[in-house]
Design a protein around this motif. Structure first.
Motif, PDB file in Angstrom:
ATOM      1  N   LEU A  56       0.811  -1.222   0.000  1.00  0.00           N
ATOM      2  CA  LEU A  56       0.000   0.000   0.000  1.00  0.00           C
ATOM      3  C   LEU A  56       0.841   1.267   0.000  1.00  0.00           C
ATOM      4  CD1 LEU A  56      -2.908  -0.872   2.451  1.00  0.00           C
ATOM      5  CD2 LEU A  56      -2.944  -0.856  -0.037  1.00  0.00           C
ATOM      6  N   GLN A  57       1.996   1.214   0.650  1.00  0.00           N
ATOM      7  CA  GLN A  57       2.815   2.417   0.793  1.00  0.00           C
ATOM      8  C   GLN A  57       3.876   2.460  -0.300  1.00  0.00           C
ATOM      9  OE1 GLN A  57       1.848   4.634   2.959  1.00  0.00           O
ATOM     10  NE2 GLN A  57       0.283   3.270   3.783  1.00  0.00           N
ATOM     11  N   VAL A  60      -6.788  -9.410  -5.130  1.00  0.00           N
ATOM     12  CA  VAL A  60      -5.686  -8.585  -4.637  1.00  0.00           C
ATOM     13  C   VAL A  60      -5.516  -8.782  -3.136  1.00  0.00           C
ATOM     14  CG1 VAL A  60      -4.807  -6.246  -4.349  1.00  0.00           C
ATOM     15  CG2 VAL A  60      -6.063  -6.857  -6.431  1.00  0.00           C
ATOM     16  N   ILE A  61      -4.282  -9.086  -2.733  1.00  0.00           N
ATOM     17  CA  ILE A  61      -3.906  -9.128  -1.322  1.00  0.00           C
ATOM     18  C   ILE A  61      -3.064  -7.887  -1.064  1.00  0.00           C
ATOM     19  CG2 ILE A  61      -2.632 -10.378   0.469  1.00  0.00           C
ATOM     20  CD1 ILE A  61      -3.006 -12.916  -1.291  1.00  0.00           C
ATOM     21  N   VAL A  62      -3.424  -7.099  -0.072  1.00  0.00           N
ATOM     22  CA  VAL A  62      -2.640  -5.906   0.228  1.00  0.00           C
ATOM     23  C   VAL A  62      -1.729  -6.165   1.421  1.00  0.00           C
ATOM     24  CG1 VAL A  62      -4.354  -4.335  -0.729  1.00  0.00           C
ATOM     25  CG2 VAL A  62      -4.444  -4.908   1.697  1.00  0.00           C
ATOM     26  N   VAL A  63      -0.574  -5.503   1.387  1.00  0.00           N
ATOM     27  CA  VAL A  63       0.406  -5.598   2.466  1.00  0.00           C
ATOM     28  C   VAL A  63       0.522  -4.237   3.106  1.00  0.00           C
ATOM     29  CG1 VAL A  63       2.804  -6.081   3.045  1.00  0.00           C
ATOM     30  CG2 VAL A  63       1.673  -7.407   1.249  1.00  0.00           C
ATOM     31  N   THR A  64       0.475  -4.209   4.430  1.00  0.00           N
ATOM     32  CA  THR A  64       0.492  -2.932   5.132  1.00  0.00           C
ATOM     33  C   THR A  64       1.423  -2.993   6.327  1.00  0.00           C
ATOM     34  OG1 THR A  64      -0.872  -1.322   6.311  1.00  0.00           O
ATOM     35  CG2 THR A  64      -1.511  -3.608   6.499  1.00  0.00           C
ATOM     36  N   GLY A  65       1.991  -1.836   6.693  1.00  0.00           N
ATOM     37  CA  GLY A  65       2.831  -1.756   7.870  1.00  0.00           C
ATOM     38  C   GLY A  65       2.000  -1.844   9.133  1.00  0.00           C
ATOM     39  N   HIS A  66       2.643  -2.212  10.228  1.00  0.00           N
ATOM     40  CA  HIS A  66       1.957  -2.335  11.516  1.00  0.00           C
ATOM     41  C   HIS A  66       1.269  -1.018  11.885  1.00  0.00           C
ATOM     42  CE1 HIS A  66       1.100  -3.757  15.544  1.00  0.00           C
ATOM     43  NE2 HIS A  66       1.639  -2.662  16.031  1.00  0.00           N
ATOM     44  N   GLY A  67       0.032  -1.126  12.349  1.00  0.00           N
ATOM     45  CA  GLY A  67      -0.698   0.059  12.770  1.00  0.00           C
ATOM     46  C   GLY A  67      -1.442   0.747  11.649  1.00  0.00           C
ATOM     47  N   THR A  94      -6.171   1.756   6.873  1.00  0.00           N
ATOM     48  CA  THR A  94      -5.870   1.852   5.447  1.00  0.00           C
ATOM     49  C   THR A  94      -6.123   0.530   4.752  1.00  0.00           C
ATOM     50  OG1 THR A  94      -4.182   3.518   5.900  1.00  0.00           O
ATOM     51  CG2 THR A  94      -4.101   2.454   3.756  1.00  0.00           C
ATOM     52  N   ALA A  95      -5.738  -0.565   5.405  1.00  0.00           N
ATOM     53  CA  ALA A  95      -5.966  -1.886   4.827  1.00  0.00           C
ATOM     54  C   ALA A  95      -7.462  -2.175   4.697  1.00  0.00           C
ATOM     55  CB  ALA A  95      -5.297  -2.958   5.678  1.00  0.00           C
ATOM     56  N   VAL A  96      -8.240  -1.741   5.677  1.00  0.00           N
ATOM     57  CA  VAL A  96      -9.696  -1.912   5.609  1.00  0.00           C
ATOM     58  C   VAL A  96     -10.248  -1.121   4.421  1.00  0.00           C
ATOM     59  CG1 VAL A  96     -11.876  -1.413   6.771  1.00  0.00           C
ATOM     60  CG2 VAL A  96      -9.983  -2.404   8.052  1.00  0.00           C
ATOM     61  N   SER A  97      -9.741   0.090   4.223  1.00  0.00           N
ATOM     62  CA  SER A  97     -10.168   0.885   3.066  1.00  0.00           C
ATOM     63  C   SER A  97      -9.846   0.164   1.767  1.00  0.00           C
ATOM     64  CB  SER A  97      -9.473   2.257   3.087  1.00  0.00           C
ATOM     65  OG  SER A  97      -9.864   3.002   4.211  1.00  0.00           O
ATOM     66  N   ALA A  98      -8.687  -0.487   1.741  1.00  0.00           N
ATOM     67  CA  ALA A  98      -8.291  -1.229   0.545  1.00  0.00           C
ATOM     68  C   ALA A  98      -9.236  -2.393   0.289  1.00  0.00           C
ATOM     69  CB  ALA A  98      -6.863  -1.739   0.693  1.00  0.00           C
ATOM     70  N   MET A  99      -9.654  -3.064   1.342  1.00  0.00           N
ATOM     71  CA  MET A  99     -10.597  -4.172   1.155  1.00  0.00           C
ATOM     72  C   MET A  99     -11.938  -3.659   0.660  1.00  0.00           C
ATOM     73  SD  MET A  99      -9.755  -6.977   4.126  1.00  0.00           S
ATOM     74  CE  MET A  99     -10.769  -8.211   3.314  1.00  0.00           C
ATOM     75  N   LYS A 100     -12.343  -2.514   1.137  1.00  0.00           N
ATOM     76  CA  LYS A 100     -13.592  -1.938   0.659  1.00  0.00           C
ATOM     77  C   LYS A 100     -13.477  -1.501  -0.801  1.00  0.00           C
ATOM     78  CE  LYS A 100     -15.296  -0.466   5.175  1.00  0.00           C
ATOM     79  NZ  LYS A 100     -15.633   0.673   6.078  1.00  0.00           N
ATOM     80  N   ALA A 101     -12.222  -1.232  -1.229  1.00  0.00           N
ATOM     81  CA  ALA A 101     -11.986  -0.844  -2.618  1.00  0.00           C
ATOM     82  C   ALA A 101     -11.832  -2.059  -3.524  1.00  0.00           C
ATOM     83  CB  ALA A 101     -10.742   0.029  -2.719  1.00  0.00           C
ATOM     84  N   GLY A 102     -11.881  -3.256  -2.939  1.00  0.00           N
ATOM     85  CA  GLY A 102     -11.844  -4.449  -3.770  1.00  0.00           C
ATOM     86  C   GLY A 102     -10.830  -5.499  -3.410  1.00  0.00           C
ATOM     87  N   LYS A 132       2.939  -6.279   7.937  1.00  0.00           N
ATOM     88  CA  LYS A 132       4.378  -6.486   8.027  1.00  0.00           C
ATOM     89  C   LYS A 132       4.794  -6.528   9.493  1.00  0.00           C
ATOM     90  CE  LYS A 132       5.567  -4.095   3.704  1.00  0.00           C
ATOM     91  NZ  LYS A 132       6.286  -2.941   3.127  1.00  0.00           N
ATOM     92  N   PRO A 133       5.860  -7.282   9.834  1.00  0.00           N
ATOM     93  CA  PRO A 133       6.631  -8.160   8.950  1.00  0.00           C
ATOM     94  C   PRO A 133       5.801  -9.361   8.494  1.00  0.00           C
ATOM     95  CG  PRO A 133       7.304  -8.469  11.227  1.00  0.00           C
ATOM     96  CD  PRO A 133       6.364  -7.302  11.230  1.00  0.00           C
ATOM     97  N   ILE A 134       5.984  -9.768   7.267  1.00  0.00           N
ATOM     98  CA  ILE A 134       5.153 -10.798   6.660  1.00  0.00           C
ATOM     99  C   ILE A 134       5.540 -12.181   7.174  1.00  0.00           C
ATOM    100  CG2 ILE A 134       4.498 -11.894   4.491  1.00  0.00           C
ATOM    101  CD1 ILE A 134       5.034  -9.219   3.113  1.00  0.00           C
TER     102      ILE A 134
END
Length: 206
Positions: free
Chosen positions: A56-57, A79-86, A90-98, A105-107
């Motif tokens: 995402l970043q 699509v699987i999104v990867v996001t930093g801790h905390g 933003t990740a929830v917004s990404a899921m709502k976007a599809g 992270k760390p993965i």
């Protein structure tokens, strides 16, 4: 290797891209990499099977903007999104976007491979429907207070503010949070939020 077993990795960190390619290929999954959004958009007409792993970043066009643009271009890959801790909101917004999943992270390699396997099966609507139905069943196990805590976490509220909103102590929020994760059978809050969003698909009828 068949295209439907390909992961398209979008990450501006070259070391991360190399590491992920090694991981996927060791598991019998092919991988292609992109370091920027523009390169992905150039290839969009050819992305017809497989799945996308999206950081995402990124500089320039960020992950959510790219996700929305791919949708406009008719790219329907899971699509699987990867996001930093905390960065859960933003990740929830990404899921709502599809996006269909997100990983913090760390993965964790095992968790990532399981998510990719699920994503590669995403073309099967029945599997998706079953997962959503299972998520709805799991959410039903929660007490009303546990559900309130989960909903608040999903929109980015920290424990201190959740406690204030609900008129309970921070310690009580922590207890509800621990019980909620135990009832859902998850190891971290990211997995709990994903279950909540999947259950919402059933509630919305989508």
């Amino acid at each position: 290797m068949p295209a439907d077993r390909t992961v398209y990795i979008i990450d501006d960190d070259a070391a991360v891209r190399r590491s992920l390619v090694r991981l996927f290929r060791s598991a019998g999954i092919d991988a292609a990499t992109y370091e920027a959004a523009n390169a992905v958009l150039d290839d969009a007409p050819r992305l017809s099977s497989g799945c996308i792993l999206l950081d995402l970043q990124m500089p320039g066009m960020d992950g959510i903007a790219l996700l929305r643009r791919l949708g406009e271009l008719g790219v329907r890959l899971p699509v699987i999104v990867v996001t930093g801790h905390g960065d859960v909101p933003t990740a929830v917004s990404a899921m709502k976007a599809g996006a269909i999943d997100f990983i913090e992270k760390p993965i964790d390699d095992e968790l990532l491979l399981a998510a990719v396997d699920a994503a590669l099966a995403e073309a099967k609507p029945i599997a998706r429907d079953r997962e959503a139905a299972r998520a709805a069943e799991l959410i039903e196990r929660l007490s009303p207070r546990e559900r309130q805590v989960l909903d608040a976490i999903a929109i980015g509220r920290p424990n201190k503010l959740i406690a204030y909103d609900l008129g309970i102590s921070v310690r009580t929020v922590e207890v509800h949070r621990a019980h909620m994760q135990e009832r859902l059978g998850v190891r971290n809050i990211a997995e709990a939020i994903r279950i909540s969003l999947m259950a919402a698909l059933v509630a919305s009828g989508t």
